[in-house]
Every structure is written in C-alpha cells, then in structure tokens.
Enzyme design. Structure first.
Site, PDB file in Angstrom:
ATOM      1  N   LYS A   1      -5.526 -69.546  -2.053  1.00  0.00           N
ATOM      2  CA  LYS A   1      -4.290 -68.752  -1.998  1.00  0.00           C
ATOM      3  C   LYS A   1      -4.415 -67.557  -2.939  1.00  0.00           C
ATOM      4  O   LYS A   1      -4.733 -67.721  -4.125  1.00  0.00           O
ATOM      5  CB  LYS A   1      -3.088 -69.610  -2.420  1.00  0.00           C
ATOM      6  CG  LYS A   1      -1.772 -68.837  -2.369  1.00  0.00           C
ATOM      7  CD  LYS A   1      -0.581 -69.755  -2.531  1.00  0.00           C
ATOM      8  CE  LYS A   1      -0.150 -69.958  -3.960  1.00  0.00           C
ATOM      9  NZ  LYS A   1       0.602 -68.818  -4.538  1.00  0.00           N
TER      10      LYS A   1
ATOM     11  N   ASP B   1      -0.200 -64.964  -0.133  1.00  0.00           N
ATOM     12  CA  ASP B   1       1.179 -65.340  -0.467  1.00  0.00           C
ATOM     13  C   ASP B   1       1.927 -64.131  -1.027  1.00  0.00           C
ATOM     14  O   ASP B   1       2.173 -64.043  -2.226  1.00  0.00           O
ATOM     15  CB  ASP B   1       1.135 -66.498  -1.480  1.00  0.00           C
ATOM     16  CG  ASP B   1       2.502 -67.106  -1.720  1.00  0.00           C
ATOM     17  OD1 ASP B   1       3.423 -66.864  -0.909  1.00  0.00           O
ATOM     18  OD2 ASP B   1       2.647 -67.838  -2.710  1.00  0.00           O
TER      19      ASP B   1
ATOM     20  N   LYS C   1       4.993 -63.074   0.150  1.00  0.00           N
ATOM     21  CA  LYS C   1       6.446 -63.273   0.272  1.00  0.00           C
ATOM     22  C   LYS C   1       7.139 -61.970   0.647  1.00  0.00           C
ATOM     23  O   LYS C   1       8.012 -61.470  -0.068  1.00  0.00           O
ATOM     24  CB  LYS C   1       7.020 -63.846  -1.019  1.00  0.00           C
ATOM     25  CG  LYS C   1       6.454 -65.219  -1.390  1.00  0.00           C
ATOM     26  CD  LYS C   1       7.218 -65.833  -2.545  1.00  0.00           C
ATOM     27  CE  LYS C   1       6.714 -67.216  -2.896  1.00  0.00           C
ATOM     28  NZ  LYS C   1       5.381 -67.222  -3.530  1.00  0.00           N
TER      29      LYS C   1
ATOM     30  N   ASP D   1      11.628 -57.034   3.398  1.00  0.00           N
ATOM     31  CA  ASP D   1      11.975 -55.610   3.452  1.00  0.00           C
ATOM     32  C   ASP D   1      12.631 -55.351   4.802  1.00  0.00           C
ATOM     33  O   ASP D   1      12.930 -56.305   5.529  1.00  0.00           O
ATOM     34  CB  ASP D   1      10.684 -54.769   3.264  1.00  0.00           C
ATOM     35  CG  ASP D   1      10.965 -53.417   2.631  1.00  0.00           C
ATOM     36  OD1 ASP D   1      11.934 -52.742   3.056  1.00  0.00           O
ATOM     37  OD2 ASP D   1      10.220 -53.011   1.719  1.00  0.00           O
TER      38      ASP D   1
ATOM     39  N   THR E   1      11.883 -72.376  -5.441  1.00  0.00           N
ATOM     40  CA  THR E   1      12.186 -73.589  -6.214  1.00  0.00           C
ATOM     41  C   THR E   1      12.701 -73.251  -7.617  1.00  0.00           C
ATOM     42  O   THR E   1      13.264 -74.097  -8.293  1.00  0.00           O
ATOM     43  CB  THR E   1      10.943 -74.493  -6.323  1.00  0.00           C
ATOM     44  OG1 THR E   1       9.831 -73.683  -6.676  1.00  0.00           O
ATOM     45  CG2 THR E   1      10.675 -75.218  -5.037  1.00  0.00           C
TER      46      THR E   1
ATOM     47  N   ARG F   1      -3.094 -75.063 -11.240  1.00  0.00           N
ATOM     48  CA  ARG F   1      -3.574 -75.451 -12.571  1.00  0.00           C
ATOM     49  C   ARG F   1      -4.277 -76.804 -12.675  1.00  0.00           C
ATOM     50  O   ARG F   1      -5.217 -76.929 -13.466  1.00  0.00           O
ATOM     51  CB  ARG F   1      -2.415 -75.350 -13.573  1.00  0.00           C
ATOM     52  CG  ARG F   1      -2.088 -73.887 -13.892  1.00  0.00           C
ATOM     53  CD  ARG F   1      -0.727 -73.720 -14.484  1.00  0.00           C
ATOM     54  NE  ARG F   1       0.308 -73.991 -13.503  1.00  0.00           N
ATOM     55  CZ  ARG F   1       1.609 -73.889 -13.742  1.00  0.00           C
ATOM     56  NH1 ARG F   1       2.024 -73.542 -14.940  1.00  0.00           N
ATOM     57  NH2 ARG F   1       2.488 -74.132 -12.799  1.00  0.00           N
TER      58      ARG F   1
END
Ligand code: C5P
Length: 230
Positions: A35, A62, A64, A67, A118, A209
């Site tokens: 990603k 990614d 997002k 517009d 989230t 991570r």
C-alpha cells in the site's frame, strides 16, 4: 507463495523511495502486495508507484480521493495508467462523484470506498453536522457506494461482519488495524489479529507497523503467514 500471503498488503508508511524499495527487497518472496499512502505518494509522486510495480509487486494506492466528480474521474483515469490494483475514494463525495470514478476505472482494478475514517468519533461526526450514529452512517455510505458500482471497502475489522451480512460476497473488504498478539497496538484503538479478521470475512489485511517497524520485517511477515496457515 502461499494463498495466505497474497491476502496481506504491507503498508509502505515510509518517507522515501529508498526506504520503500528496501522494505520490498527485505520482504521478497513473502509479500507481493504493497500500500502506498499519502506520505510516500506526496514525497515521491507517481514514480514510486512505477518503481514498486517494476519489482513485480501489486499496488494499493490509498489516496482517498474526494473532489468534484470531474476532477476525481480524471485522477482515477491517471491512476489507471499506473497499472495499480486498488485505489480509494471517499464515499462522502456523494453519488455523482462515485459514479464518475466508477465510470472511468479500468476493469481489472478495485475501486474501494472509504466510509467514515476510524479516527472519527461520535463527537467529531456531530461537529460536521451528522446527527446519526457512526455505524448507521457507515452503512448509509456503504449502500450508496454499492448502488453506484464500488467494488469494496476499506473497513475496520469491527465492521466486517455487518458489511458482509449486508452485501455478501459481491464486495471486497480490505481491513487495516491488524495486530498479531505479539505486537503493540500503538495508536490503533480497535484491533484484531490477522486470523480473527480473515475468519470474520476480510479479503485482504493491511499491515504496517507490525511488519515494517520490526528490526527484521521478513521474520515478522513469516511469523504472521505461519500463524495464518497453522
Ligand atoms: O501500522 P498500521 O498497521 O497501523 O498501519 C495501518 C495502515 O492502514 C496505515 O497506512 C493507515 O494509514 C491505514 N489505515 C488505518 N485505518 C484506517 C484506514 C487506513 O490504519 N481506517
């Protein structure tokens, strides 16, 4: 490569192309889906996508997007030229924006919708004028996405069951916030283990991570794949 490994997407949350390619090299033979998010894309531009694709790996871009419909459609078209496998748009951009994006996406790539981030809690959603519960709003946006041709969602592990129940197998669920039992949760509040998320119905797991912040990323990846295959 096992089938399980194909379900893992490693988040290249690093600042430079060199660091990203180094991670890919270290994970060679285990992970082939990565990603690229806002940090790396803003730093390195489309060249980083071409560089990752040149290693033979798949790319989830990614970005997002959110517009006006015309601008989003043009961006989706440009992303299509990069031969990526997945791209995200914000479903809160509304029906016309979603349709415009869907109408230009290449056939073989998954256009994924983001419902409610989230990081947004009940107070934050009130502040932006939405009086409903977060769960209801997630479902409302998800329905809008599916009705207008979206291929799936980026969803928290705890939304998987609801979204599967609602939409069955016609959508793909890509799930971040994954933590093996042996890694720290960090800033992720509601986490699930890789096994739990797949059992709940995730199609892909996004893992950052727990793999990339380890001193030996490949050992962490192998451990996760072994745990999933066990
Ligand atoms: O390091 P960690 O495993 O938490 O990384 C998760 C990745 O998934 C990050 O790139 C993060 O931006 C992304 N993500 C997330 N939660 C969401 C959507 C995306 O953690 N709801």
């Amino acid at each position: 490569m096992t089938k399980t490994a194909d379900k893992i997407i490693v988040a290249l949350d690093v600042a430079t192309k060199e660091k990203a390619l180094d991670l890919i090299e270290q994970l060679h033979g285990q992970i082939s889906f990565f990603k690229i998010g806002l940090q790396l894309y803003t730093a390195e531009g489309p060249e980083i996508v071409r560089a990752v694709r040149a290693t033979g790996a798949n790319v989830f871009l990614d970005l997002k997007l959110h517009d006006i419909p015309n601008t989003v459609a043009l961006a989706v078209e440009s992303a299509g030229h990069l031969e990526i496998q997945m791209l995200t748009i914000h479903l809160s951009g509304g029906e016309a924006m979603i349709r415009a994006a869907v109408s230009v996406k290449p056939r073989d790539f998954l256009l994924l919708g983001v419902t409610v981030l989230t990081s947004v809690d009940e107070q934050a959603i009130r502040q932006i004028g939405i009086p409903d519960k977060i769960g209801n709003h997630v479902l409302r946006l998800a329905k809008l996405g599916v009705e207008n041709g979206i291929d799936g969602f980026v969803a928290s592990a705890h939304e998987i069951k609801t979204l599967r129940r609602e939409f069955g197998d016609k959508i793909k669920l890509v799930v971040p916030g994954i933590r093996p039992s042996w890694s720290e949760a960090g800033d992720q509040k509601r986490v699930m283990s890789p096994r739990e998320a797949l059992d709940a119905g995730a199609d892909y797991l996004v893992i950052g991570r727990p793999i990339i912040a380890r001193s030996r990323p490949s050992e962490a990846a192998i451990k996760i794949i072994q745990e999933l295959d066990a």
